[in-house]
Structure formats: C-alpha cells, structure tokens
Design an enzyme around this catalytic site. Structure first.
Site, PDB file in Angstrom:
ATOM      1  N   ASP A  50       0.789  -1.247   0.000  1.00 54.55           N
ATOM      2  CA  ASP A  50       0.000   0.000   0.000  1.00 54.55           C
ATOM      3  C   ASP A  50       0.817   1.292   0.000  1.00 54.55           C
ATOM      4  O   ASP A  50       1.808   1.402   0.723  1.00 54.55           O
ATOM      5  CB  ASP A  50      -0.852   0.102   1.269  1.00 54.55           C
ATOM      6  CG  ASP A  50      -1.568  -1.162   1.621  1.00 54.55           C
ATOM      7  OD1 ASP A  50      -1.529  -2.121   0.851  1.00 54.55           O
ATOM      8  OD2 ASP A  50      -2.178  -1.192   2.709  1.00 54.55           O
ATOM      9  N   GLU A 231     -10.496  -2.254   4.453  1.00 52.10           N
ATOM     10  CA  GLU A 231      -9.147  -1.767   4.743  1.00 52.10           C
ATOM     11  C   GLU A 231      -8.961  -0.382   4.128  1.00 52.10           C
ATOM     12  O   GLU A 231      -9.732   0.051   3.265  1.00 52.10           O
ATOM     13  CB  GLU A 231      -8.094  -2.702   4.117  1.00 52.10           C
ATOM     14  CG  GLU A 231      -8.179  -4.138   4.585  1.00 52.10           C
ATOM     15  CD  GLU A 231      -7.060  -5.032   4.033  1.00 52.10           C
ATOM     16  OE1 GLU A 231      -6.454  -5.764   4.815  1.00 52.10           O
ATOM     17  OE2 GLU A 231      -6.795  -5.015   2.818  1.00 52.10           O
TER      18      GLU A 231
HETATM   19  C1  FRU Z   1      -3.865  -3.604   2.717  1.00 55.10           C
HETATM   20  C2  FRU Z   1      -3.230  -4.054   4.018  1.00 55.10           C
HETATM   21  C3  FRU Z   1      -3.570  -3.078   5.128  1.00 55.10           C
HETATM   22  C4  FRU Z   1      -2.441  -3.293   6.088  1.00 55.10           C
HETATM   23  C5  FRU Z   1      -1.282  -3.532   5.173  1.00 55.10           C
HETATM   24  C6  FRU Z   1      -0.241  -4.480   5.704  1.00 55.10           C
HETATM   25  O1  FRU Z   1      -3.222  -4.074   1.583  1.00 55.10           O
HETATM   26  O2  FRU Z   1      -3.672  -5.357   4.327  1.00 55.10           O
HETATM   27  O3  FRU Z   1      -4.848  -3.270   5.680  1.00 55.10           O
HETATM   28  O4  FRU Z   1      -2.239  -2.187   6.926  1.00 55.10           O
HETATM   29  O5  FRU Z   1      -1.815  -4.051   3.976  1.00 55.10           O
HETATM   30  O6  FRU Z   1       0.884  -4.520   4.890  1.00 55.10           O
END
Ligand code: FRU
Length: 515
Positions: A50, A231
């Site tokens: 992300d 998320e």
């Molecule tokens: C989304 C996610 C978020 C988390 C991160 C962990 O892709 O699952 O929810 O904070 O990636 O790397």
C-alpha cells in the site's frame, strides 16, 4: 602435476560460478527490461504494497509505502519513502519507519499539524505527523487486540522520524482488523477526524491533539460491498457545483468486481460526527484487478490526488518478478461528475504527465473495419505510451497489443454488454496463479454518444480511463517478449473521430545500472 590439476579445478569452479552469476544477471536484466515500470513508482528493490502517509509539504509530494527491505515477498512492514516535486519523477529516500517493540508498521496517513496541536513542532514550524497502525505479530497468536494506532513525527520535512513515546494512542477494543487510520482536519469543529477500517465497517474517531481519541460513530455494516475485510479508508470533501459532497473510500479484500482486492467508494454527507450516504448502490474507484489500497494526498487544498497499489492480494506475492515486487498506479485527479441524476467520482491521470509526453501522432476520421495495423503507420511500438481514442459510434472496438510469440493484450468496448474490458488471458506469463489469466470487464457509466478511451501502457501495466475517467480499469501483465505491434480491431465498420498516440519519456531510473 598436482598443482596444475588444482589450478584447473579452481579455474573450472570460477568459470561455473561466473557463468551462473552472469546468467542470473542476464535474467535480472531481462526482467528489468520487460517488467520494470518506466513511469510508475517502484522501489529499487524488494517488496512493496500500500501507499501510505501521502502528504504535500513545501513543494514536495511525499509518498511512503508498505515495504519489506529484506525480501521480495511480504514480511515485517516498514514505511519506505519517496518524494517528487511533480508527481511523475520519484526519488527514493531512506526508510522512514522501522518495526519496533510494539510491532510492524502497517498502513496509515500523514498530516501537516499547522497549529501544532500535538506539541511535536519545534521553532514555530509545524511538524509532519504520521498516524499508522502498529501490528504486533506476537500478540496475533492467541489474542484479538494486536493492532492499534500510533504516531511518529518529523521536524525536518520528513527526513528523520521520531516515534511518539506515548504510543499507542488508540488502543484496540478487541477487533481483529483494526487498522489503516486516515486523518484529516475538520475545520468547523476544530478537530482531527480519524477514519479507521474496523473489520466490516468504518469507525470515526475525533481528537484535538492527535494523541487522545474519542469514538464518534460507525458506518457501513449494512452498506456497500462486503465480500471481504474493509481496509485503507479515506474521507474528504469534493465540490460539485458549489456544493460540498463527502467521499468515503473503502478498500476491500477479497470481493472486488473482478475478483480479489478492489476499492469502493460512498458519496454522502459528513458532519464531523457521522457519515450518511446518499445512495445504496455500490460504486468502484477502479474496476480492474490491480488498483488496491488507494487513498489521496493530504494538504493539497481543493485538489484531490489519488494513487493505489497496482496489484491484488490474490497473486501479489507470486507475480514473476524477483528482485522487486509491484508498482503503484499513476497519480490521478479526482472530481465529481453527474450522469442523469447520479454523482460519480471520475479519475484522470494528473496533467503533470504532459511533461514527459513527446510529440503526438494524430489521426482524424479514420475507418476501421476488421483490423487496422497502427504500427504500420507509426513505426514500432514504443512503451511507455498513451493512446486516446474518440468515436461517435457505439460499436465494438478494441486495441490489440501483440508480439511475435503470439502473446496479446486486448482492451476495448463491447456494445452488447455495454462494457469496457481488458483481456490479459493470453498476455504472457500467467501460471503463477489460477485467477490471473482472465478477461475483466467494467460497466460503461456514461450515457454520452461519444465514447472516449485513454490508455496508458507501461512495461507491465495498462490503465484505462474511459469516458474522461468515469470508468477506470487497471491491470498488470507479464509478457515473455516485448509487445511490438498495435492493431485496432472492429467487427463492424467504425469511424474513429480522433486517435492520438503519444510516447512517454521514462521518468523512473534504470535500477540495474544505478545500483
Ligand atoms: C492492505 C493491508 C492493510 C495493512 C497492510 C499491511 O493491503 O492489508 O490493511 O495495513 O496491507 O501490509
């Protein structure tokens, strides 16, 4: 005699080692050449997911990202960091946040604390404050409350970071998925609002100092798509004809319109306490399989710039790159567009992209029947490239990128279904995941008589912005040999009013030569 034999053995051994290393190097070079994006951000090496902490400050766009610097598969998360002054040329910076005794550094956001409400500022200068999730891998085994929200700040424009000694600032009430805080300043109530993903809904919290948070409300248990966990949310207003409309972005995984990860959004009103949607249907930021966890930059005034991770959790760790894994989408400007009585968010590549455009080839009023070989007219295909097509006829039409191995990528419009599609089912490597090879579709939302398609193709990705960004699709692909040919296909005779073809100059460094 003995020493001669020994010398030969050593020479042989060195030769084998050298051949092995140079073939590995050749493989790496081939991979760099075939897959490394030219105009999309990717770190020099290792795993990224992300985008995080996007903030604009003193002429610089900061972009942090979920990063594991020891491998090209996901692991203990850090925040990598890159900066740009134009959203197109990115310079990787030292890692900003490392895991610590509270856990890995998961996704989050960043604000310029202009009034120094946190007290972290120094010498009258506002601090940059990162609000992120700590994920405790030890507590994960056996407990539910292993994710909580924490702070870090910088007083030197993002160069160095100090974690707040009072972390975490928001403890976990017993919710397994409790993460990805996006914080904004809510002027009417003079307080910060945190939009947090809490399993199957969003929870809003407020604070006057970024350190003490109060729960305001929940949204979404019975709204939107729920095929997976929620998320990476975002909340911000956009103006439409002088009216303030609030946009709530929520990524979910799985459950996307074409399988796996995707990002939905809600439009409505937010009053500093709760979000009330103005529609009951599901809206998607991007219908393609490869745009996830996208959010917007903070501190950009009325301009809202969005960018996502160009991958999908279905196969993100398996895509066929080795020294690095995954890239981000192009930054996109967001605006509201009305179709009949309904509002939608439209996304368009930022106009800064013009900086790397070369002189366009322009064709007007051409007829396509069956198959038009465009590369015959323009010379060999040079990627990265941008195409814009406009037609007043609602008929089937598709771009076909291909190479001499018969691999092809099809992007087009299907009249019967009234949808756009990206078909990567024969586009090269695909066996790394059963769902990868597929034709993905997206509804046409526009009711206009003119169809517009803008494509931006990089070494291993295509972004389709149809009808001025009303329908967007992003898809990655992995050819075995570069695409050299481009054809326009149409079953029925179709008149193309305008076709523009622009090559784009590389804006990302060549990593295997600089590292
Ligand atoms: C989304 C996610 C978020 C988390 C991160 C962990 O892709 O699952 O929810 O904070 O990636 O790397």
């Amino acid at each position: 005699m003995k020493s001669k034999c020994f010398n030969r053995l050593i020479t042989c051994f060195l030769f084998v080692c050298f051949s092995f290393l140079s073939s590995a190097q050749n493989e790496n070079n081939k991979e760099e050449e075939l897959y490394r994006p030219r105009i999309h951000f990717t770190p020099a090496a290792h795993w990224m997911n992300d985008p995080n902490g996007m903030v604009y400050y003193k002429g610089t766009y900061h972009l942090f990202f979920q990063y594991y610097p020891l491998s090209s598969v996901w692991g203990p998360m850090h925040w990598g960091h890159t900066t740009s002054t134009d959203l197109i040329h990115w310079k990787e910076q030292p890692i900003a946040l490392y895991p610590d005794s509270l856990g890995y550094i998961f996704s989050g956001s960043m604000v310029v604390d202009k009034k120094n409400t946190s007290g972290f500022g120094k010498n009258g200068q506002p601090p940059l404050v990162a609000i992120f999730t700590h994920h405790d891998p030890k507590r994960e085994k056996g407990f539910t409350d292993f994710q909580y929200q924490s702070l870090a700040y910088s007083n030197d424009e993002g160069k160095t970071w100090i974690k707040y000694a009072g972390n975490p600032v928001l403890k976990n009430p017993g919710i397994i998925d409790f993460r990805d805080p996006k914080v904004m300043w809510y002027e009417p109530k003079q307080k910060w609002i945190m939009t947090l993903a809490t399993k199957d809904c969003i929870t809003f919290y407020s604070s006057t100092d970024l350190k003490n948070w109060t729960k305001e409300s929940e949204f979404g248990k019975n709204a939107g798509a729920h095929g997976g966990v929620w998320e990476c949310p975002d909340l911000f207003p956009l103006n439409y004809n002088g009216k303030k409309i609030w946009v709530l972005i929520v990524s979910l995984n799985p459950g996307g319109p074409n399988g796996g990860s995707a990002t939905q959004y809600f439009l409505g009103n937010f009053n500093g306490h709760e979000f009330v949607p103005s529609h009951s249907n599901i809206k998607w930021m991007d219908y393609g399989p490869d745009d996830y966890a996208g959010v917007t930059w903070s501190n950009t005034g009325n301009r809202k710039i969005f960018l996502g991770w160009m991958s999908n959790w279905d196969y993100a760790t398996m895509v066929p790159t080795t020294t690095w894994r995954s890239a981000l989408t192009l930054p996109r400007d967001l605006k509201l567009v009305q179709i009949e009585n309904e509002l939608f968010v439209a996304s368009q590549p930022v106009p800064e992209l013009m900086k790397i455009q070369s002189k366009p080839f322009l064709f007007s009023n051409i007829n396509v029947y069956k198959n038009l070989n465009l590369t015959k007219k323009t010379g060999p295909l040079q990627i990265p490239i941008k195409f814009s097509l406009e037609t007043n006829e609602l008929k089937d039409v598709a771009f076909r990128f291909s190479n001499s191995m018969g691999e092809e990528l099809l992007i087009g419009y299907n009249k019967n279904e009234n949808n756009f599609f990206i078909d990567r089912s024969s586009s090269g490597k695909k066996d790394f995941h059963k769902n990868f090879a597929a034709k993905h579709t997206a509804p046409r939302l526009s009711k206009a008589h003119t169809i517009k398609m803008t494509l931006i193709v990089d070494a291993s990705s295509v972004e389709l912005f149809a009808d001025d960004g009303l329908t967007v699709m992003t898809s990655v692909f992995f050819v075995n040999e570069k695409f050299t040919q481009l054809n326009l296909l149409a079953e029925e005779n179709i008149r193309i009013k305008k076709l523009e073809y622009v090559t784009l100059k590389r804006s990302m460094p060549l990593f295997n030569q600089t590292k």
